[in-house]
Design a protein around this motif. Structure first.
Motif, PDB file in Angstrom:
ATOM      1  N   ASN A 120      30.254  41.610  47.444  1.00  0.00           N
ATOM      2  CA  ASN A 120      31.171  42.354  48.308  1.00  0.00           C
ATOM      3  C   ASN A 120      32.604  41.849  48.188  1.00  0.00           C
ATOM      4  N   TRP A 121      32.767  40.537  48.017  1.00  0.00           N
ATOM      5  CA  TRP A 121      34.102  39.964  47.884  1.00  0.00           C
ATOM      6  C   TRP A 121      34.791  40.548  46.645  1.00  0.00           C
ATOM      7  N   HIS A 122      34.079  40.577  45.517  1.00  0.00           N
ATOM      8  CA  HIS A 122      34.669  41.129  44.291  1.00  0.00           C
ATOM      9  C   HIS A 122      34.845  42.642  44.385  1.00  0.00           C
ATOM     10  N   ARG A 123      33.881  43.344  44.946  1.00  0.00           N
ATOM     11  CA  ARG A 123      34.011  44.802  45.072  1.00  0.00           C
ATOM     12  C   ARG A 123      35.221  45.179  45.919  1.00  0.00           C
ATOM     13  N   SER A 124      35.485  44.425  46.974  1.00  0.00           N
ATOM     14  CA  SER A 124      36.595  44.753  47.868  1.00  0.00           C
ATOM     15  C   SER A 124      37.957  44.566  47.195  1.00  0.00           C
ATOM     16  N   ARG A 125      37.993  43.883  46.067  1.00  0.00           N
ATOM     17  CA  ARG A 125      39.239  43.654  45.350  1.00  0.00           C
ATOM     18  C   ARG A 125      39.433  44.598  44.166  1.00  0.00           C
ATOM     19  N   ARG A 126      38.523  45.534  43.970  1.00  0.00           N
ATOM     20  CA  ARG A 126      38.637  46.469  42.840  1.00  0.00           C
ATOM     21  C   ARG A 126      39.898  47.317  42.857  1.00  0.00           C
ATOM     22  N   PRO A 127      40.411  47.705  44.035  1.00  0.00           N
ATOM     23  CA  PRO A 127      41.653  48.487  44.002  1.00  0.00           C
ATOM     24  C   PRO A 127      42.848  47.708  43.444  1.00  0.00           C
ATOM     25  N   LEU A 175      43.838  44.800  50.028  1.00  0.00           N
ATOM     26  CA  LEU A 175      43.775  43.337  49.998  1.00  0.00           C
ATOM     27  C   LEU A 175      44.812  42.722  49.072  1.00  0.00           C
ATOM     28  N   ARG A 176      45.483  43.579  48.255  1.00  0.00           N
ATOM     29  CA  ARG A 176      46.555  43.138  47.357  1.00  0.00           C
ATOM     30  C   ARG A 176      46.110  41.996  46.443  1.00  0.00           C
ATOM     31  N   GLU A 177      44.889  42.141  45.928  1.00  0.00           N
ATOM     32  CA  GLU A 177      44.302  41.101  45.088  1.00  0.00           C
ATOM     33  C   GLU A 177      43.429  41.749  44.023  1.00  0.00           C
TER      34      GLU A 177
END
Length: 172
Positions: A51-58, A64-66
């Motif tokens: 979930n941590w990596h998926r949330s940074r896909r954008p 999350l600007r990451e």
């Protein structure tokens, strides 16, 4: 170092390979933010990693600007790196982890160089990184990339500021 180091955006396929590398060859606290619960790679911690990596896909333009990247060496995923926008639109923070069996081979230094080129392409002015004074490998990679290092007053933490390579200009 021999071999080719590359960065790739983390997608579903690389995410599962990255998780397998983390579970096999890294402690959770090396590869992800803390998660409450029993120690080790529990099913809950593995899902939190995903979930941590998926949330940074954008990426840097997302909420999350990451952005996270899988680090590969000769086509095999060996760790992860990230770039994150911080207080200023032109300052990026970076961090990475490598599987234990891949450390000490120059992969961190090469990865950091790739991250600096990626940051330059985004228009960033500078890249910063934080580490501990006991993390000799990270300090060596930072020094090899011409970082300016500042040690905290308690001598436990180090803040690095890294110069960016020039961005290529188009030929007229």
């Amino acid at each position: 170092m021999t071999g080719q180091v590359e960065l790739q955006q983390v997608d579903e396929d690389s995410l599962e390979e990255l998780l397998a590398v983390a579970v096999d060859d890294a402690a959770p606290e090396e590869a992800m933010p803390p998660v409450t619960g029993p120690p080790g790679w529990t099913p809950e911690r593995q899902e939190a990693f995903r979930n941590w990596h998926r949330s940074r896909r954008p990426g840097l333009v997302g909420p999350l600007r990451e952005s996270t990247f899988a680090i590969s060496h000769d086509g095999k995923i060996v760790g992860s790196a990230r770039l994150a926008l911080r207080d200023s639109h032109d300052v990026l923070e970076t961090g990475m982890w490598l599987a234990r069996s891949w450390r000490g081979r120059g992969i961190g230094t090469a990865t950091l160089r790739l991250l600096l080129h990626e940051a330059a392409r985004t228009g960033a002015r500078t890249v910063v990184a934080d580490t501990k004074t006991h993390n000799k490998a990270a300090l060596a990679a930072l020094r090899r990339n011409d970082a300016t290092l500042t040690t905290s007053p308690d001598a436990a933490e180090v803040r690095a500021e890294l110069p960016l390579p020039p961005t290529p200009t188009a030929n007229p």
